[in-house]
Design a protein around this motif. Structure first.
Motif, PDB file in Angstrom:
ATOM      1  N   ASP A  37     -33.044  -1.685 -21.101  1.00 24.93           N
ATOM      2  CA  ASP A  37     -32.479  -0.397 -20.694  1.00 24.93           C
ATOM      3  C   ASP A  37     -31.118  -0.168 -21.365  1.00 24.93           C
ATOM      4  OD1 ASP A  37     -34.645   0.081 -19.121  1.00 24.93           O
ATOM      5  OD2 ASP A  37     -33.696  -0.615 -17.258  1.00 24.93           O
ATOM      6  N   HIS A  38     -30.326  -1.227 -21.445  1.00 25.56           N
ATOM      7  CA  HIS A  38     -29.020  -1.120 -22.103  1.00 25.56           C
ATOM      8  C   HIS A  38     -29.187  -0.769 -23.585  1.00 25.56           C
ATOM      9  CE1 HIS A  38     -25.080  -2.137 -23.702  1.00 25.56           C
ATOM     10  NE2 HIS A  38     -25.627  -3.086 -24.459  1.00 25.56           N
ATOM     11  N   VAL A  39     -30.116  -1.425 -24.263  1.00 21.87           N
ATOM     12  CA  VAL A  39     -30.347  -1.162 -25.685  1.00 21.87           C
ATOM     13  C   VAL A  39     -30.880   0.249 -25.886  1.00 21.87           C
ATOM     14  CG1 VAL A  39     -31.708  -1.836 -27.699  1.00 21.87           C
ATOM     15  CG2 VAL A  39     -30.660  -3.587 -26.251  1.00 21.87           C
ATOM     16  N   ALA A  40     -31.735   0.693 -24.970  1.00 21.51           N
ATOM     17  CA  ALA A  40     -32.350   2.017 -25.115  1.00 21.51           C
ATOM     18  C   ALA A  40     -31.314   3.129 -25.044  1.00 21.51           C
ATOM     19  CB  ALA A  40     -33.409   2.207 -24.035  1.00 21.51           C
ATOM     20  N   ARG A  41     -30.209   2.905 -24.349  1.00 21.95           N
ATOM     21  CA  ARG A  41     -29.177   3.939 -24.212  1.00 21.95           C
ATOM     22  C   ARG A  41     -28.236   3.991 -25.408  1.00 21.95           C
ATOM     23  NH1 ARG A  41     -28.985   1.715 -18.970  1.00 21.95           N
ATOM     24  NH2 ARG A  41     -27.044   0.610 -19.497  1.00 21.95           N
ATOM     25  N   GLN A  42     -28.344   3.038 -26.320  1.00 20.56           N
ATOM     26  CA  GLN A  42     -27.444   2.996 -27.463  1.00 20.56           C
ATOM     27  C   GLN A  42     -27.830   4.051 -28.502  1.00 20.56           C
ATOM     28  OE1 GLN A  42     -26.996  -0.941 -29.104  1.00 20.56           O
ATOM     29  NE2 GLN A  42     -27.096  -1.921 -27.075  1.00 20.56           N
ATOM     30  N   PRO A  43     -26.831   4.705 -29.120  1.00 18.45           N
ATOM     31  CA  PRO A  43     -27.120   5.723 -30.149  1.00 18.45           C
ATOM     32  C   PRO A  43     -27.401   5.073 -31.504  1.00 18.45           C
ATOM     33  CG  PRO A  43     -24.775   5.588 -29.794  1.00 18.45           C
ATOM     34  CD  PRO A  43     -25.389   4.632 -28.817  1.00 18.45           C
ATOM     35  N   LEU A  58     -15.674  -3.922 -27.682  1.00 14.39           N
ATOM     36  CA  LEU A  58     -15.356  -2.615 -27.117  1.00 14.39           C
ATOM     37  C   LEU A  58     -16.506  -1.635 -27.310  1.00 14.39           C
ATOM     38  CD1 LEU A  58     -11.602  -2.241 -28.130  1.00 14.39           C
ATOM     39  CD2 LEU A  58     -12.592  -3.084 -25.996  1.00 14.39           C
ATOM     40  N   VAL A  59     -17.313  -1.842 -28.359  1.00 16.64           N
ATOM     41  CA  VAL A  59     -18.504  -1.013 -28.540  1.00 16.64           C
ATOM     42  C   VAL A  59     -19.469  -1.241 -27.384  1.00 16.64           C
ATOM     43  CG1 VAL A  59     -20.481  -0.559 -30.020  1.00 16.64           C
ATOM     44  CG2 VAL A  59     -18.224  -0.989 -31.039  1.00 16.64           C
ATOM     45  N   VAL A  60     -19.649  -2.513 -27.034  1.00 18.69           N
ATOM     46  CA  VAL A  60     -20.532  -2.834 -25.912  1.00 18.69           C
ATOM     47  C   VAL A  60     -19.953  -2.291 -24.611  1.00 18.69           C
ATOM     48  CG1 VAL A  60     -21.618  -4.714 -24.635  1.00 18.69           C
ATOM     49  CG2 VAL A  60     -21.355  -4.886 -27.119  1.00 18.69           C
ATOM     50  N   ALA A  61     -18.620  -2.391 -24.433  1.00 22.20           N
ATOM     51  CA  ALA A  61     -18.004  -1.861 -23.214  1.00 22.20           C
ATOM     52  C   ALA A  61     -18.202  -0.355 -23.114  1.00 22.20           C
ATOM     53  CB  ALA A  61     -16.521  -2.203 -23.201  1.00 22.20           C
ATOM     54  N   ALA A  62     -18.084   0.350 -24.228  1.00 22.36           N
ATOM     55  CA  ALA A  62     -18.304   1.801 -24.219  1.00 22.36           C
ATOM     56  C   ALA A  62     -19.748   2.125 -23.873  1.00 22.36           C
ATOM     57  CB  ALA A  62     -17.925   2.392 -25.573  1.00 22.36           C
ATOM     58  N   GLN A  63     -20.701   1.323 -24.377  1.00 21.26           N
ATOM     59  CA  GLN A  63     -22.111   1.550 -24.061  1.00 21.26           C
ATOM     60  C   GLN A  63     -22.397   1.317 -22.585  1.00 21.26           C
ATOM     61  OE1 GLN A  63     -23.778  -1.229 -26.793  1.00 21.26           O
ATOM     62  NE2 GLN A  63     -23.562   0.117 -28.589  1.00 21.26           N
ATOM     63  N   LEU A  64     -21.586   0.464 -21.953  1.00 23.65           N
ATOM     64  CA  LEU A  64     -21.733   0.206 -20.517  1.00 23.65           C
ATOM     65  C   LEU A  64     -20.902   1.167 -19.667  1.00 23.65           C
ATOM     66  CD1 LEU A  64     -21.515  -3.701 -20.600  1.00 23.65           C
ATOM     67  CD2 LEU A  64     -23.541  -2.346 -20.013  1.00 23.65           C
ATOM     68  N   ASP A  65     -20.261   2.156 -20.306  1.00 21.72           N
ATOM     69  CA  ASP A  65     -19.372   3.089 -19.595  1.00 21.72           C
ATOM     70  C   ASP A  65     -18.282   2.335 -18.830  1.00 21.72           C
ATOM     71  OD1 ASP A  65     -20.797   5.297 -20.496  1.00 21.72           O
ATOM     72  OD2 ASP A  65     -22.216   5.174 -18.827  1.00 21.72           O
ATOM     73  N   MET A  66     -17.746   1.305 -19.468  1.00 20.04           N
ATOM     74  CA  MET A  66     -16.757   0.430 -18.824  1.00 20.04           C
ATOM     75  C   MET A  66     -15.370   0.793 -19.345  1.00 20.04           C
ATOM     76  SD  MET A  66     -16.804  -3.716 -18.803  1.00 20.04           S
ATOM     77  CE  MET A  66     -18.416  -3.697 -17.994  1.00 20.04           C
ATOM     78  N   GLN A  90     -32.730  -5.899 -31.846  1.00 20.17           N
ATOM     79  CA  GLN A  90     -31.914  -6.505 -30.798  1.00 20.17           C
ATOM     80  C   GLN A  90     -32.778  -7.152 -29.726  1.00 20.17           C
ATOM     81  OE1 GLN A  90     -28.514  -4.684 -29.046  1.00 20.17           O
ATOM     82  NE2 GLN A  90     -28.016  -3.442 -30.834  1.00 20.17           N
ATOM     83  N   LEU A  91     -33.862  -6.514 -29.370  1.00 16.28           N
ATOM     84  CA  LEU A  91     -34.758  -7.108 -28.366  1.00 16.28           C
ATOM     85  C   LEU A  91     -35.421  -8.366 -28.904  1.00 16.28           C
ATOM     86  CD1 LEU A  91     -36.385  -3.895 -26.829  1.00 16.28           C
ATOM     87  CD2 LEU A  91     -34.686  -5.392 -25.787  1.00 16.28           C
ATOM     88  N   GLN A  92     -35.761  -8.371 -30.188  1.00 13.41           N
ATOM     89  CA  GLN A  92     -36.364  -9.557 -30.778  1.00 13.41           C
ATOM     90  C   GLN A  92     -35.377 -10.721 -30.762  1.00 13.41           C
ATOM     91  OE1 GLN A  92     -39.694  -8.653 -30.627  1.00 13.41           O
ATOM     92  NE2 GLN A  92     -39.787  -9.970 -32.442  1.00 13.41           N
ATOM     93  N   CYS A 130     -29.809 -12.462 -18.447  1.00 22.16           N
ATOM     94  CA  CYS A 130     -30.205 -11.282 -17.682  1.00 22.16           C
ATOM     95  C   CYS A 130     -31.699 -11.024 -17.918  1.00 22.16           C
ATOM     96  CB  CYS A 130     -29.384 -10.060 -18.082  1.00 22.16           C
ATOM     97  SG  CYS A 130     -29.763  -9.421 -19.732  1.00 22.16           S
ATOM     98  N   ASP A 131     -32.288 -10.226 -17.055  1.00 23.08           N
ATOM     99  CA  ASP A 131     -33.704  -9.872 -17.222  1.00 23.08           C
ATOM    100  C   ASP A 131     -33.877  -9.030 -18.476  1.00 23.08           C
ATOM    101  OD1 ASP A 131     -34.283 -11.195 -14.894  1.00 23.08           O
ATOM    102  OD2 ASP A 131     -34.074  -9.386 -13.645  1.00 23.08           O
ATOM    103  N   GLU A 132     -35.072  -9.169 -19.070  1.00 19.30           N
ATOM    104  CA  GLU A 132     -35.341  -8.406 -20.279  1.00 19.30           C
ATOM    105  C   GLU A 132     -35.337  -6.913 -20.005  1.00 19.30           C
ATOM    106  OE1 GLU A 132     -38.744  -7.919 -23.765  1.00 19.30           O
ATOM    107  OE2 GLU A 132     -38.730  -9.696 -22.485  1.00 19.30           O
ATOM    108  N   THR A 133     -35.761  -6.529 -18.810  1.00 23.16           N
ATOM    109  CA  THR A 133     -35.803  -5.102 -18.475  1.00 23.16           C
ATOM    110  C   THR A 133     -34.405  -4.496 -18.481  1.00 23.16           C
ATOM    111  OG1 THR A 133     -37.747  -5.480 -17.092  1.00 23.16           O
ATOM    112  CG2 THR A 133     -36.539  -3.424 -16.751  1.00 23.16           C
TER     113      THR A 133
END
Length: 684
Positions: A34-40, A123-131, A49-51, A27-30
């Motif tokens: 954005d996904h990482v930025a929304r994580q608490p 499931l943590v990632v799914a919750a972060q994606l509102d899935m 994570q970006l590195q 996927c694009d870095e942008t």
């Protein structure tokens, strides 16, 4: 969602095999940023994570090349004895990114990777994606079926997350049995993976530990899918095919499979299972004893007779004993049927019948093994004390209905009602004889069944398809959405009851089997004077001969007559009485009389003549040395005395002196028999 993901899901919806995992795009870095930025999470972890994302993408610009690498390199951390050792740290650190790709339809993760990584956190990632993967709904439905909430949460979360990342199916309404089947097959196949010992201590440790738990997780998901109406396959426990079997000739095995497939629509699964075992054992024998045989056309009668002889000497590793005669007889019948069908169908084979019924081992015609009253009282007290209401109700129903185990296990929820007089009535499903029947039921068993009905009253389970009738039925003995096994309902419960009652043999096994309750009820019915057709109706026998077994050994009249003649202190008269009193009857004669006493009855007594001694003349002259009578026949003797006197008077009126002499002699003989027994003389 990408179009490729939709195509894959559509193929899965109709049950097609899944395509090779071709979805493998970064996927694009942008977007990932954005996904990482929304994580608490803290800013340092976001930066890390970006590195990792940048390093992983530089190392693997094409994800297909990453998928082609060896499994230890892709997993990134090992298990087993090397637990925690990093084999390729970048792959380990990139797991959150890989989960993100899988849940956004950019990557299909293979099952070996999903099993080797151990405890994942998708499931943590799914919750972060509102899935919403539908896991909470599935958990609640599992709890309604009777599962423990914590256990079903773990099972559903583990299974659904892996199916979602491998299949791309994230809607619970689109899950099918095929998805679960592929997951379970992957779990079993992973035991043979060449890198299995890098992640677990050994293949055997994996099978007995993680794999066993994971198969349970998948099976519980399959149960919920059935009761949701998303699959027509009824839930049933199946053993994994991990047993190592000797190789057999593939061409011959293919012909056996073809033969079994013909019978599959009309035979019960258990019958097919035993036929498959019989033919597999034959192929295994031929592979060792006659390796030159490559087709059934080369099989001769000597080969099959050698198999039968080897089967008679075969020692079972689980019991240390030879095969039972009944088992050998069944396998011989299966082999004979197979070769007969080869001739009838015109398939490749010997072209003739190799064995028939004369080659079957002779099975002993055993009398029913009823439970003596003292043992029956002890085992019934132990059964009433069983803590499980399902086991208690099943065994009490066996005791008081005379039903077979399979019939009790398949009882329907509405199996119980009452006769007009209030006696409980049990409706038994079609079983071995393919006939339904109704039988009276003792109050104790009826109350136990009603207790199970109360436990199941509010369970929202789906109806099952009956294996014999094909109709819909709501079974009574169902727990957590599955029909309870016969092993749990009967064998386990009865062994526990036998131990509690002290009814065990030297090896600690219970001395009472479930089928003995059926024999006991049949014996009790016969002893208490039940008619033959009543015994047939209660036990579900197809022929009178089956029920006559109970009548022969239990007829109280026969027993009383036997004791009156051969019992200690019996009051008897006649020429044969001296042989009985002096004990000159041989042991063989006594054994024959015990088994055939009903056949010895005459009009005025019994004949103790054995079959090899020729025809009986007792009833003509009352003077045969084998004739014996008892006080039970006194009234008949008096009637015969009166007849002889009347015949003597008639002979006098016709001036037949020899006939007068003969009838008077018979009358005098009867008078002496009555006197020997202390009976009043005729007319006295």
């Amino acid at each position: 969602m990408r179009a490729a993901g939709s195509i894959s899901a559509a193929a899965l919806a109709v049950g097609n095999p899944p395509p090779a995992p071709v979805l493998a795009d970064h996927c694009d870095e942008t977007e990932f940023a954005d996904h990482v930025a929304r994580q608490p999470i803290c800013a340092e972890y976001k930066h890390a994570q970006l590195q990792v994302y940048r390093r992983f993408r530089r190392c693997w610009p094409d994800l297909h090349s990453w998928l082609a690498r060896p499994l230890p390199e892709r997993v990134g951390r090992l298990g087993g004895e090397r637990r925690g050792a990093a084999s390729f740290r970048l792959s380990y650190q990139a797991r959150p990114y890989l989960y993100f790709l899988a849940l956004t339809d950019r990557l299909r993760l293979d099952y070996p990777w999903l099993l080797a990584v151990g405890n994942t956190r998708p499931l943590v990632v799914a919750a972060q994606l509102d899935m919403d993967l539908g896991i909470p709904r599935l958990i609640e439905e599992g709890v309604a079926l009777g599962y423990n909430r914590a256990a079903i949460r773990q099972a559903i979360s583990w299974s659904v997350a892996r199916i979602a990342m491998h299949e791309g199916v994230r809607d619970p309404d689109r899950l099918r049995a095929e998805h679960v089947d592929r997951l379970l097959a992957a779990i079993r196949d992973f035991a043979e993976h060449r890198s299995i010992e890098l992640f677990f201590d050994s293949a055997e440790a994996y099978r007995r530990g993680r794999a066993k738990s994971w198969i349970t997780h998948g099976g519980q998901l399959a149960v919920i899918l059935y009761h949701r109406g998303q699959t027509e396959r009824q839930p049933a426990k199946t053993m994994p095919p991990w047993a190592v079997r000797p190789p057999v000739q593939p061409e011959m095995r293919a012909l056996v499979d073809r033969w079994l497939d013909i019978s599959r629509p009309v035979l019960r699964p258990n019958t097919l299972y035993h036929r498959e075992i019989s033919l597999r054992r034959l192929l295994e024998y031929l592979a060792t004893a006659a390796p030159e045989v490559r087709s059934f056309a080369q099989v001769t009668r000597d080969h099959v007779l050698g198999f039968l002889a080897a089967m008679a000497e075969d020692i079972q590793p689980t019991t240390g004993r030879r095969l039972a005669t009944h088992t050998r007889c069944g396998r011989t019948s299966d082999v004979a049927l197979f070769f007969r069908d080869l001739v009838v169908l015109g398939w490749e084979g010997p072209g003739q019948l190799l064995i028939d019924s004369r080659d079957k081992p002779r099975v002993v015609d055993r009398v029913p093994r009823f439970i003596p009253q003292a043992e029956l009282d002890r085992i019934m007290a132990a059964i009433r004390a069983l803590p499980c209401p399902y086991q208690r109700a099943a065994l009490l129903t066996l005791r008081w209905s005379g039903a077979r185990r399979g019939e009790v296990r398949r009882l329907s929820f509405d199996c119980l009602d009452c006769y007009p007089d209030g006696t409980h009535r049990l409706r038994l499903p079609a079983g071995k004889t393919y006939k339904e029947r109704t039988v009276p039921l003792h109050d104790e068993a009826a109350e136990a069944l009603r207790g199970v009905m109360a436990l199941r009253a509010d369970t929202p389970d789906r109806w099952f398809t009956d294996e014999l009738t094909g109709g819909r039925v709501r079974h009574l003995f169902v727990v957590r959405g599955k029909l309870i096994s016969a092993y749990y309902l009967f064998e386990t419960a009865l062994q526990q009851a036998c131990r509690n009652a002290g009814l065990v043999d030297a090896s600690g096994h219970g001395t009472i089997s479930a089928h003995r309750f059926r024999h006991t009820l049949g014996t009790q019915l016969a002893e208490r004077g039940a008619r033959l057709d009543t015994i047939m109706s209660v036990l579900g026998h197809q022929s009178p001969g089956m029920s006559m077994v109970y009548a022969r050994i239990s007829d109280p009249e026969v027993l009383r007559d036997y004791q009156a003649v051969l019992g200690p202190g019996a009051l008897i008269a006649g020429p044969g009485a001296e042989a009985v009193r002096s004990g000159t009857l041989s042991a063989g004669a006594i054994d024959w009389l015990k088994a055939n006493f009903l056949k010895t009855e005459l009009e005025l007594g019994h004949c103790l003549r054995l079959p090899e001694e020729g025809p009986c003349e007792c009833d003509l002259y009352l003077a045969c040395p084998r004739f014996v009578t008892t006080p039970a026949y006194a009234s008949r003797l008096r009637e015969r005395h009166d007849v002889e006197l009347r015949l003597a008077d008639d002979a006098r009126s016709r001036d037949w002196p020899r006939e007068v002499e003969r009838h008077c002699a018979v009358a005098a003989r009867i008078e002496r028999l009555l006197a020997d027994m202390g009976e009043n003389p005729p007319g006295g």
